[in-house]
Design an enzyme around this catalytic site. Structure first.
Site: not given
Ligand code: RB5
Length: 148
Positions: A8, A65, A67-68, A98, A133
């Site tokens: 994103d 994204c 934070t992932g 695993h 696993h």
């Molecule tokens: C987008 O602003 C942000 O929420 C997205 O990139 C992500 O971090 C969501 O988990």
């Protein structure tokens, strides 16, 4: 390896960096975007990459994204996907050894580029060890079947 990537707006800069590293390392990369900071919804990007992976054409997928986290939650809703949100190289190796994760998710706003590349390298160079696993993964698959 054939690898599919997607992000994103919070993850595309890291995705672009990792794509360059992967190509320099000789991997065949398909980049499903996005390629700029226009706001999009991360579940849409997760779906694109996971559907491409499930077509059978790729060894694995990488999602990015901010934070992932959000993109990994979305990816894990898709049947057949085991997405791991990873922020260190040891976890990335374990995600393959695993958990046999077929997608890893990274945070473009939380990881530096060198750390992110070391995470991707650790994941790509690891192999699933099977045995007990596999039994646990079979139980995850059984949980997935229960949802239907
Ligand atoms: C987008 O602003 C942000 O929420 C997205 O990139 C992500 O971090 C969501 O988990």
């Amino acid at each position: 390896m054939k690898i599919v990537l997607g992000a994103d707006h919070g993850g595309y800069l890291l995705k672009d960096y990792i794509r360059e590293q992967l190509e320099a390392a000789g991997h065949e990369v398909t980049d499903l975007g996005v390629n700029d900071s226009t706001s999009v919804d991360y579940p849409d990007q997760a779906a694109k990459v996971c559907e491409a992976y499930l077509s059978g054409d790729y060894t694995c997928g990488l999602l990015f994204c901010g934070t992932g986290i959000g993109i990994s939650i979305a990816a894990n809703k898709i049947k057949g996907i085991r997405a791991a949100h990873v922020a260190d190289a040891f976890s990335a190796r374990m995600a393959r050894e695993h958990n046999n994760a077929n997608i890893i998710c990274l945070g473009g706003r939380t990881l530096g580029t060198e750390l992110a590349w070391s995470i991707v390298e650790a994941y790509l160079s690891a192999e699933f060890v099977g045995d007990r696993h596999q039994r646990r993964i079979d139980k995850i698959t059984a949980l997935e079947e229960q949802k239907e």
